[in-house]
Write a protein that holds these residues in place. Sequence first.
Motif, mmCIF file in Angstrom:
data_model
loop_
_atom_site.group_PDB
_atom_site.id
_atom_site.type_symbol
_atom_site.label_atom_id
_atom_site.label_comp_id
_atom_site.label_asym_id
_atom_site.label_seq_id
_atom_site.Cartn_x
_atom_site.Cartn_y
_atom_site.Cartn_z
ATOM 1 N N TRP A 53 0.860 -1.189 0.000
ATOM 2 C CA TRP A 53 0.000 0.000 0.000
ATOM 3 C C TRP A 53 0.895 1.238 0.000
ATOM 4 N N ARG A 54 0.498 2.222 -0.752
ATOM 5 C CA ARG A 54 1.180 3.511 -0.742
ATOM 6 C C ARG A 54 0.240 4.526 -0.113
ATOM 7 N N LYS A 55 0.608 5.022 1.059
ATOM 8 C CA LYS A 55 -0.129 6.074 1.764
ATOM 9 C C LYS A 55 -1.579 5.701 2.088
ATOM 10 N N HIS A 56 -1.724 4.660 2.907
ATOM 11 C CA HIS A 56 -3.041 4.297 3.457
ATOM 12 C C HIS A 56 -2.974 4.576 4.962
ATOM 13 N N PRO A 57 -3.206 5.842 5.372
ATOM 14 C CA PRO A 57 -3.005 6.236 6.762
ATOM 15 C C PRO A 57 -3.940 5.546 7.747
ATOM 16 N N ASN A 58 -5.127 5.182 7.316
ATOM 17 C CA ASN A 58 -6.090 4.581 8.247
ATOM 18 C C ASN A 58 -5.733 3.125 8.557
ATOM 19 N N LEU A 59 -5.247 2.399 7.569
ATOM 20 C CA LEU A 59 -4.745 1.048 7.822
ATOM 21 C C LEU A 59 -3.544 1.112 8.755
ATOM 22 N N GLU A 60 -2.659 2.063 8.509
ATOM 23 C CA GLU A 60 -1.483 2.237 9.367
ATOM 24 C C GLU A 60 -1.897 2.524 10.812
ATOM 25 N N GLN A 61 -2.934 3.325 10.992
ATOM 26 C CA GLN A 61 -3.414 3.637 12.341
ATOM 27 C C GLN A 61 -3.939 2.378 13.028
ATOM 28 N N TRP A 62 -4.710 1.578 12.310
ATOM 29 C CA TRP A 62 -5.255 0.331 12.872
ATOM 30 C C TRP A 62 -4.117 -0.605 13.267
ATOM 31 N N MET A 63 -3.134 -0.743 12.380
ATOM 32 C CA MET A 63 -1.992 -1.626 12.659
ATOM 33 C C MET A 63 -1.180 -1.100 13.838
ATOM 34 N N SER A 64 -1.032 0.197 13.934
ATOM 35 C CA SER A 64 -0.308 0.791 15.050
ATOM 36 C C SER A 64 -0.980 0.473 16.379
ATOM 37 N N TYR A 65 -2.300 0.625 16.436
ATOM 38 C CA TYR A 65 -3.037 0.280 17.660
ATOM 39 C C TYR A 65 -2.807 -1.179 18.029
ATOM 40 N N LEU A 66 -2.898 -2.074 17.037
ATOM 41 C CA LEU A 66 -2.728 -3.504 17.299
ATOM 42 C C LEU A 66 -1.303 -3.804 17.752
ATOM 43 N N TYR A 67 -0.344 -3.164 17.127
ATOM 44 C CA TYR A 67 1.070 -3.360 17.482
ATOM 45 C C TYR A 67 1.318 -3.037 18.956
ATOM 46 N N PHE A 68 0.866 -1.877 19.405
ATOM 47 C CA PHE A 68 1.088 -1.499 20.801
ATOM 48 C C PHE A 68 0.237 -2.348 21.750
ATOM 49 N N GLU A 69 -0.939 -2.760 21.306
ATOM 50 C CA GLU A 69 -1.780 -3.652 22.111
ATOM 51 C C GLU A 69 -1.085 -4.989 22.349
ATOM 52 N N LYS A 70 -0.325 -5.458 21.365
ATOM 53 C CA LYS A 70 0.385 -6.741 21.481
ATOM 54 C C LYS A 70 1.727 -6.609 22.196
ATOM 55 N N GLY A 71 2.025 -5.424 22.702
ATOM 56 C CA GLY A 71 3.243 -5.247 23.483
ATOM 57 C C GLY A 71 4.410 -4.632 22.742
ATOM 58 N N GLY A 72 4.177 -4.128 21.546
ATOM 59 C CA GLY A 72 5.249 -3.481 20.802
ATOM 60 C C GLY A 72 5.754 -2.252 21.533
ATOM 61 N N GLU A 73 7.050 -2.022 21.456
ATOM 62 C CA GLU A 73 7.641 -0.871 22.128
ATOM 63 C C GLU A 73 7.897 0.285 21.178
ATOM 64 N N GLY A 74 7.824 0.044 19.891
ATOM 65 C CA GLY A 74 7.990 1.109 18.918
ATOM 66 C C GLY A 74 9.427 1.548 18.765
ATOM 67 N N THR A 75 9.593 2.517 17.907
ATOM 68 C CA THR A 75 10.898 3.126 17.705
ATOM 69 C C THR A 75 10.806 4.555 18.190
ATOM 70 N N TYR A 76 11.911 5.072 18.622
ATOM 71 C CA TYR A 76 11.903 6.439 19.145
ATOM 72 C C TYR A 76 12.253 7.415 18.045
ATOM 73 N N GLY A 77 11.439 8.433 17.950
ATOM 74 C CA GLY A 77 11.662 9.489 16.977
ATOM 75 C C GLY A 77 11.445 10.828 17.641
ATOM 76 N N MET A 78 11.302 11.826 16.835
ATOM 77 C CA MET A 78 11.107 13.172 17.368
ATOM 78 C C MET A 78 9.810 13.282 18.163
ATOM 79 N N ASP A 79 8.829 12.444 17.830
ATOM 80 C CA ASP A 79 7.535 12.524 18.508
ATOM 81 C C ASP A 79 7.355 11.430 19.556
#
Length: 132
Positions: free
Chosen positions: A33-59
């Motif tokens: 997918w190229r620039k599907h922000p809503n899918l990315e948001q859903w996946m982000s929620y699921l990632y953190f729900e499953k215990g993902g720690e993410g990467t650190y950035g400016m935000d």
Amino acid sequence: MGLDAYMFSYKGRNKKEVDFSHDQKTNEEIHYWRKHPNLEQWMSYLYFEKGGEGTYGMDGKSFNCNKLQLTKEDLLELKDVTDKNALPIGGGFFHGDPQGANEHYREETLEAIDRALEAIKNKRKVYYTSWW
């Protein structure tokens, strides 16, 4: 620059459903997918729900360049939400316009989910990753 998102199937085992490593030679691309922000948001929620720690950035912590394994149950939930055009509104400077994204990407996302479910049926695992 912009949001590039991928769904792959692979062979192998991992001990957790986020931020795992595997033999990438077994990857088979299910969809891009190229620039599907809503899918990315859903996946982000699921990632953190499953215990993902993410990467650190400016935000602070973000879901960027991380792996998220998708189970059959995850994919069925995603299919239901996608079918109803109910993905959460996402966004970000590089993510693209969230307005209309659900409808625009609906059919191709449903097709990707079906291919992912077929991969799981064939004893492969499925994961999502993105880069922005």
